[in-house]
Design a protein around this motif. Sequence first.
Motif, PDB file in Angstrom:
ATOM      1  N   LEU A  22       4.314 -12.275  39.638  1.00  0.00           N
ATOM      2  CA  LEU A  22       4.047 -11.576  38.563  1.00  0.00           C
ATOM      3  C   LEU A  22       3.188 -10.333  38.872  1.00  0.00           C
ATOM      4  O   LEU A  22       2.104 -10.717  39.583  1.00  0.00           O
ATOM      5  CB  LEU A  22       3.641 -12.465  37.509  1.00  0.00           C
ATOM      6  N   ILE A  23       3.331  -9.185  38.491  1.00  0.00           N
ATOM      7  CA  ILE A  23       2.266  -8.226  38.295  1.00  0.00           C
ATOM      8  C   ILE A  23       2.260  -7.736  36.891  1.00  0.00           C
ATOM      9  O   ILE A  23       2.893  -7.332  36.237  1.00  0.00           O
ATOM     10  CB  ILE A  23       2.759  -6.775  39.271  1.00  0.00           C
ATOM     11  N   ASP A  24       0.754  -7.811  36.591  1.00  0.00           N
ATOM     12  CA  ASP A  24       0.493  -7.393  35.005  1.00  0.00           C
ATOM     13  C   ASP A  24      -0.947  -7.095  34.993  1.00  0.00           C
ATOM     14  O   ASP A  24      -1.690  -8.009  34.707  1.00  0.00           O
ATOM     15  CB  ASP A  24       0.891  -8.701  33.980  1.00  0.00           C
ATOM     16  N   ASN A  25      -0.931  -5.782  35.326  1.00  0.00           N
ATOM     17  CA  ASN A  25      -2.365  -5.280  35.670  1.00  0.00           C
ATOM     18  C   ASN A  25      -2.528  -3.888  34.979  1.00  0.00           C
ATOM     19  O   ASN A  25      -1.503  -2.957  35.208  1.00  0.00           O
ATOM     20  CB  ASN A  25      -2.743  -5.312  37.233  1.00  0.00           C
ATOM     21  N   ALA A  26      -3.641  -3.632  34.435  1.00  0.00           N
ATOM     22  CA  ALA A  26      -4.122  -2.002  33.956  1.00  0.00           C
ATOM     23  C   ALA A  26      -5.068  -1.550  35.085  1.00  0.00           C
ATOM     24  O   ALA A  26      -6.041  -2.168  35.343  1.00  0.00           O
ATOM     25  CB  ALA A  26      -4.501  -2.223  32.570  1.00  0.00           C
ATOM     26  N   TYR A  27      -4.708  -0.487  35.895  1.00  0.00           N
ATOM     27  CA  TYR A  27      -5.342  -0.034  36.629  1.00  0.00           C
ATOM     28  C   TYR A  27      -6.312   0.848  36.336  1.00  0.00           C
ATOM     29  O   TYR A  27      -5.884   2.234  35.528  1.00  0.00           O
ATOM     30  CB  TYR A  27      -4.545   0.544  37.870  1.00  0.00           C
ATOM     31  N   GLU A  28      -7.567   1.082  36.466  1.00  0.00           N
ATOM     32  CA  GLU A  28      -8.647   1.812  35.927  1.00  0.00           C
ATOM     33  C   GLU A  28      -8.647   3.162  36.908  1.00  0.00           C
ATOM     34  O   GLU A  28      -8.858   2.673  38.159  1.00  0.00           O
ATOM     35  CB  GLU A  28      -9.955   1.229  35.563  1.00  0.00           C
ATOM     36  N   GLY A  29      -8.916   4.096  36.410  1.00  0.00           N
ATOM     37  CA  GLY A  29      -9.517   5.393  37.391  1.00  0.00           C
ATOM     38  C   GLY A  29      -8.032   5.782  38.264  1.00  0.00           C
ATOM     39  O   GLY A  29      -8.242   6.493  39.325  1.00  0.00           O
ATOM     40  N   TRP A  30      -6.999   5.771  37.796  1.00  0.00           N
ATOM     41  CA  TRP A  30      -5.893   6.305  38.414  1.00  0.00           C
ATOM     42  C   TRP A  30      -5.818   7.851  38.611  1.00  0.00           C
ATOM     43  O   TRP A  30      -6.405   8.435  37.524  1.00  0.00           O
ATOM     44  CB  TRP A  30      -4.511   5.722  38.002  1.00  0.00           C
ATOM     45  N   ASP A  31      -5.313   8.311  39.394  1.00  0.00           N
ATOM     46  CA  ASP A  31      -5.244   9.925  39.486  1.00  0.00           C
ATOM     47  C   ASP A  31      -4.435  10.831  38.723  1.00  0.00           C
ATOM     48  O   ASP A  31      -4.103  11.871  39.074  1.00  0.00           O
ATOM     49  CB  ASP A  31      -5.510  10.349  40.989  1.00  0.00           C
ATOM     50  N   LYS A  32      -3.727  10.032  37.732  1.00  0.00           N
ATOM     51  CA  LYS A  32      -2.859  10.300  36.884  1.00  0.00           C
ATOM     52  C   LYS A  32      -1.422  10.974  37.375  1.00  0.00           C
ATOM     53  O   LYS A  32      -0.601  11.532  36.981  1.00  0.00           O
ATOM     54  CB  LYS A  32      -3.304  11.865  36.238  1.00  0.00           C
ATOM     55  N   ALA A  33      -1.108  10.312  38.507  1.00  0.00           N
ATOM     56  CA  ALA A  33       0.021  10.471  39.036  1.00  0.00           C
ATOM     57  C   ALA A  33       0.187   9.186  39.987  1.00  0.00           C
ATOM     58  O   ALA A  33      -0.458   8.573  40.447  1.00  0.00           O
ATOM     59  CB  ALA A  33       0.174  11.691  40.017  1.00  0.00           C
ATOM     60  N   ALA A  34       1.399   8.479  39.877  1.00  0.00           N
ATOM     61  CA  ALA A  34       1.845   7.432  40.645  1.00  0.00           C
ATOM     62  C   ALA A  34       3.337   7.488  40.996  1.00  0.00           C
ATOM     63  O   ALA A  34       4.055   8.232  40.579  1.00  0.00           O
ATOM     64  CB  ALA A  34       1.706   6.211  39.755  1.00  0.00           C
ATOM     65  N   THR A  35       3.549   7.170  42.366  1.00  0.00           N
ATOM     66  CA  THR A  35       5.010   7.099  42.867  1.00  0.00           C
ATOM     67  C   THR A  35       5.397   5.765  43.116  1.00  0.00           C
ATOM     68  O   THR A  35       4.629   5.053  43.561  1.00  0.00           O
ATOM     69  CB  THR A  35       5.101   8.033  44.389  1.00  0.00           C
ATOM     70  N   ILE A  36       6.489   5.388  42.693  1.00  0.00           N
ATOM     71  CA  ILE A  36       7.022   4.170  42.807  1.00  0.00           C
ATOM     72  C   ILE A  36       8.398   4.190  43.482  1.00  0.00           C
ATOM     73  O   ILE A  36       9.152   4.828  43.116  1.00  0.00           O
ATOM     74  CB  ILE A  36       7.418   3.469  41.346  1.00  0.00           C
ATOM     75  N   ALA A  37       8.315   3.429  44.575  1.00  0.00           N
ATOM     76  CA  ALA A  37       9.608   3.632  45.725  1.00  0.00           C
ATOM     77  C   ALA A  37      10.256   2.102  45.582  1.00  0.00           C
ATOM     78  O   ALA A  37       9.760   1.260  45.711  1.00  0.00           O
ATOM     79  CB  ALA A  37       8.951   3.796  46.984  1.00  0.00           C
ATOM     80  N   THR A  38      11.515   2.282  45.240  1.00  0.00           N
ATOM     81  CA  THR A  38      12.117   1.092  45.334  1.00  0.00           C
ATOM     82  C   THR A  38      13.281   1.298  46.309  1.00  0.00           C
ATOM     83  O   THR A  38      13.426   2.631  47.028  1.00  0.00           O
ATOM     84  CB  THR A  38      13.093   1.070  43.794  1.00  0.00           C
ATOM     85  N   PRO A  39      13.839   0.351  46.822  1.00  0.00           N
ATOM     86  CA  PRO A  39      14.913   0.342  47.905  1.00  0.00           C
ATOM     87  C   PRO A  39      16.141   1.597  47.558  1.00  0.00           C
ATOM     88  O   PRO A  39      16.648   2.110  48.526  1.00  0.00           O
ATOM     89  CB  PRO A  39      15.760  -0.838  48.143  1.00  0.00           C
ATOM     90  N   ASP A  40      16.325   1.892  46.314  1.00  0.00           N
ATOM     91  CA  ASP A  40      17.344   2.943  45.742  1.00  0.00           C
ATOM     92  C   ASP A  40      16.771   4.326  45.374  1.00  0.00           C
ATOM     93  O   ASP A  40      17.396   5.375  45.473  1.00  0.00           O
ATOM     94  CB  ASP A  40      18.266   2.293  44.896  1.00  0.00           C
ATOM     95  N   ASP A  41      15.494   4.221  44.860  1.00  0.00           N
ATOM     96  CA  ASP A  41      15.131   5.589  44.105  1.00  0.00           C
ATOM     97  C   ASP A  41      13.656   5.672  44.263  1.00  0.00           C
ATOM     98  O   ASP A  41      12.795   4.658  44.780  1.00  0.00           O
ATOM     99  CB  ASP A  41      15.475   5.184  42.592  1.00  0.00           C
ATOM    100  N   THR A  42      13.152   6.842  43.946  1.00  0.00           N
ATOM    101  CA  THR A  42      11.785   7.266  43.804  1.00  0.00           C
ATOM    102  C   THR A  42      11.397   7.753  42.620  1.00  0.00           C
ATOM    103  O   THR A  42      12.123   8.633  42.067  1.00  0.00           O
ATOM    104  CB  THR A  42      11.443   8.155  45.038  1.00  0.00           C
ATOM    105  N   ILE A  43      10.419   7.165  42.110  1.00  0.00           N
ATOM    106  CA  ILE A  43       9.952   7.460  40.462  1.00  0.00           C
ATOM    107  C   ILE A  43       8.755   7.859  40.509  1.00  0.00           C
ATOM    108  O   ILE A  43       7.645   7.362  41.057  1.00  0.00           O
ATOM    109  CB  ILE A  43      10.160   6.233  39.560  1.00  0.00           C
ATOM    110  N   THR A  44       8.421   9.215  39.982  1.00  0.00           N
ATOM    111  CA  THR A  44       7.059   9.718  39.993  1.00  0.00           C
ATOM    112  C   THR A  44       6.632   9.894  38.557  1.00  0.00           C
ATOM    113  O   THR A  44       7.529  10.203  37.539  1.00  0.00           O
ATOM    114  CB  THR A  44       6.959  11.333  40.411  1.00  0.00           C
ATOM    115  N   LEU A  45       5.482   9.088  38.245  1.00  0.00           N
ATOM    116  CA  LEU A  45       5.116   8.985  36.667  1.00  0.00           C
ATOM    117  C   LEU A  45       3.643   9.984  36.758  1.00  0.00           C
ATOM    118  O   LEU A  45       2.876   9.661  37.481  1.00  0.00           O
ATOM    119  CB  LEU A  45       4.682   7.566  36.384  1.00  0.00           C
TER     120      LEU A  45
END
Length: 84
Positions: free
Chosen positions: A5-28
Motif C-alpha cells: 500500500l502507498i497512501d501518503n500526502a507529500y508536502e513541498g512537491w514542486d507542482k509537477a510529478a511524472t508517473i511512469a508505468t510499464p505502458d504509459d507516462t503521466i505528467t500531473l
Amino acid sequence: MRSSLIDNAYEGWDKAATIATPDDTITLTGEGTPYLHVFTPPGLGFFCAEPVSDMPNALNLADPTILAPGETRTIAMGLTVALG
C-alpha cells in the motif's frame, strides 16, 4: 501491480510529478496545492494521485487551512498522458 500500500500526502512537491508505468507516462501538475496525495491499493492495477490543499485529517493537525465565512480558495490540476 504493487504488492504494498502507498497512501501518503507529500508536502513541498514542486507542482509537477511524472508517473511512469510499464505502458504509459503521466505528467500531473497542480497550482495552489502544497501537497500531492498518492494512493495505490495493494494487488490492484491502478493508483490515485491528486494535488490537495491540505493534509488528510488537517483539522486535527497543528496548522490546518481554515477559510473564513465567504472566503474562497482556487486550485487547478492538469494531466498529460503519453501512451506507449
